[in-house]
Design a protein around this motif. Structure first.
Motif, mmCIF file in Angstrom:
data_model
loop_
_atom_site.group_PDB
_atom_site.id
_atom_site.type_symbol
_atom_site.label_atom_id
_atom_site.label_comp_id
_atom_site.label_asym_id
_atom_site.label_seq_id
_atom_site.Cartn_x
_atom_site.Cartn_y
_atom_site.Cartn_z
ATOM 1 N N THR A 70 -10.226 15.718 -19.181
ATOM 2 C CA THR A 70 -8.852 15.822 -19.651
ATOM 3 C C THR A 70 -8.479 14.555 -20.401
ATOM 4 O O THR A 70 -8.899 13.461 -20.037
ATOM 5 C CB THR A 70 -7.897 16.010 -18.463
ATOM 6 O OG1 THR A 70 -8.074 14.924 -17.553
ATOM 7 C CG2 THR A 70 -8.150 17.320 -17.749
ATOM 8 N N ALA A 80 -13.347 20.952 -15.892
ATOM 9 C CA ALA A 80 -12.022 20.742 -15.298
ATOM 10 C C ALA A 80 -11.669 19.271 -15.248
ATOM 11 O O ALA A 80 -10.500 18.889 -15.302
ATOM 12 C CB ALA A 80 -11.982 21.347 -13.892
ATOM 13 N N HIS A 108 -2.828 22.117 -20.457
ATOM 14 C CA HIS A 108 -4.121 22.148 -21.138
ATOM 15 C C HIS A 108 -4.437 23.561 -21.630
ATOM 16 O O HIS A 108 -4.975 23.745 -22.725
ATOM 17 C CB HIS A 108 -5.227 21.667 -20.198
ATOM 18 C CG HIS A 108 -5.119 20.217 -19.853
ATOM 19 N ND1 HIS A 108 -5.637 19.687 -18.693
ATOM 20 C CD2 HIS A 108 -4.544 19.177 -20.512
ATOM 21 C CE1 HIS A 108 -5.389 18.389 -18.657
ATOM 22 N NE2 HIS A 108 -4.728 18.057 -19.747
ATOM 23 N N HIS A 165 -2.756 21.399 -15.641
ATOM 24 C CA HIS A 165 -3.766 22.386 -16.043
ATOM 25 C C HIS A 165 -3.168 23.421 -16.995
ATOM 26 O O HIS A 165 -3.805 23.812 -17.980
ATOM 27 C CB HIS A 165 -4.341 23.083 -14.808
ATOM 28 C CG HIS A 165 -5.161 22.194 -13.923
ATOM 29 N ND1 HIS A 165 -6.095 21.311 -14.418
ATOM 30 C CD2 HIS A 165 -5.192 22.059 -12.568
ATOM 31 C CE1 HIS A 165 -6.666 20.668 -13.412
ATOM 32 N NE2 HIS A 165 -6.138 21.100 -12.283
ATOM 33 N N ILE A 180 -9.877 25.788 -16.155
ATOM 34 C CA ILE A 180 -8.436 25.696 -15.927
ATOM 35 C C ILE A 180 -8.014 26.611 -14.784
ATOM 36 O O ILE A 180 -7.214 26.219 -13.919
ATOM 37 C CB ILE A 180 -7.672 26.024 -17.221
ATOM 38 C CG1 ILE A 180 -7.886 24.900 -18.247
ATOM 39 C CG2 ILE A 180 -6.180 26.204 -16.939
ATOM 40 C CD1 ILE A 180 -7.390 25.223 -19.639
ATOM 41 N N GLY A 222 -8.991 25.017 -11.587
ATOM 42 C CA GLY A 222 -8.070 23.940 -11.248
ATOM 43 C C GLY A 222 -6.738 24.452 -10.735
ATOM 44 O O GLY A 222 -6.183 23.922 -9.767
ATOM 45 N N VAL A 223 -6.218 25.493 -11.373
ATOM 46 C CA VAL A 223 -4.929 26.059 -10.962
ATOM 47 C C VAL A 223 -4.990 26.565 -9.523
ATOM 48 O O VAL A 223 -4.063 26.361 -8.735
ATOM 49 C CB VAL A 223 -4.517 27.199 -11.919
ATOM 50 C CG1 VAL A 223 -3.384 28.028 -11.317
ATOM 51 C CG2 VAL A 223 -4.086 26.630 -13.266
ATOM 52 N N GLU A 239 -6.134 23.217 -7.031
ATOM 53 C CA GLU A 239 -5.450 21.927 -7.140
ATOM 54 C C GLU A 239 -3.967 22.140 -7.460
ATOM 55 O O GLU A 239 -3.520 21.871 -8.574
ATOM 56 C CB GLU A 239 -6.095 21.065 -8.223
ATOM 57 C CG GLU A 239 -7.540 20.704 -7.941
ATOM 58 C CD GLU A 239 -8.152 19.868 -9.061
ATOM 59 O OE1 GLU A 239 -8.992 19.008 -8.757
ATOM 60 O OE2 GLU A 239 -7.779 20.078 -10.233
ATOM 61 N N THR A 277 -1.264 21.567 -11.012
ATOM 62 C CA THR A 277 -1.129 22.858 -11.679
ATOM 63 C C THR A 277 -0.443 22.756 -13.035
ATOM 64 O O THR A 277 -0.899 23.344 -14.021
ATOM 65 C CB THR A 277 -0.344 23.836 -10.779
ATOM 66 O OG1 THR A 277 -1.091 24.067 -9.585
ATOM 67 C CG2 THR A 277 -0.134 25.161 -11.480
#
Length: 201
Positions: free
Chosen positions: A12, A9, A48, A45, A31, A34-35, A38, A42
């Motif tokens: 990047t 995560a 990505h 992420h 991902i 992270g979504v 965080e 968002t």
């Protein structure tokens, strides 16, 4: 495993080369991690995710379905909010298995439960069905049929409440959805059979 997901995560931006299956799984897990935790990152992420996707979001949706089926009740409110947000994003990109995710979310709504969390989920899903109507109708019309069945059952509960503002507001949205289905997609309504005629108003 969690530490490996966190490390991915933090890497990047991701490489644009095609990842091997193990890397691809870790990318998707990272991902999603992270979504959910965080929200302020968002959109980054999700960018990505769009950059590395090679399977029509099939794996990512499978992870989301697993989260809903196994962990939804344990998620904090912010995690649940992110789950709804990413669901809308997946509708917009016509992700594979989005219908399964939506049906799983609907199954998390408990009939007769007037708690804030349950009413919130119901509100979010009926709002989603109305706001994403055209996309769902084009890509996954069966979701609208499932939603009709779900919201008709809930409407019966909400019609019995007269002294609580939240169920009353929700009831109006459910009626709006029901009327829209009857007016615009009656053939989809017929698929729920006799339940269509058990309307509580």
């Amino acid at each position: 495993m969690l530490n490996r997901v966190k490390r991915f995560a933090d890497k990047t931006p991701f490489s644009l080369t095609t990842p091997n299956p193990q890397e691809y799984t870790l990318f998707n897990q990272a991902i999603l991690y992270g979504v959910l935790i965080e929200p302020y990152f968002t959109k980054i992420h999700i960018k990505h995710l769009h950059a590395i996707i090679i399977d029509g979001y099939k794996l990512f949706l499978s992870l989301l379905v697993g989260i809903v089926n196994e962990l939804y009740g344990k998620l904090v409110n912010s995690g649940k909010e992110q789950l709804i947000w990413v669901t809308k994003e997946m509708i917009d990109v016509s992700a594979t298995r989005i219908d399964s995710l939506l049906v799983c979310l609907m199954r998390q709504i408990v009939g007769g439960d007037f708690s804030n969390g349950n009413l919130w989920l119901c509100f979010e899903l009926v709002s989603l069905c109305l706001s994403k109507w055209d996309c769902l109708l084009q890509e996954k019309p069966v979701v609208l049929t499932s939603a009709l069945y779900t919201f008709l059952r809930l409407l019966a509960d909400h019609c019995r409440v007269s002294n609580n503002l939240k169920p009353m507001m929700l009831r109006q949205m459910e009626i709006e959805f029901f009327v829209k289905m009857l007016r615009d997609q009656f053939q989809l309504c017929l698929k729920i059979g006799r339940d269509l005629f058990h309307v509580p108003f």
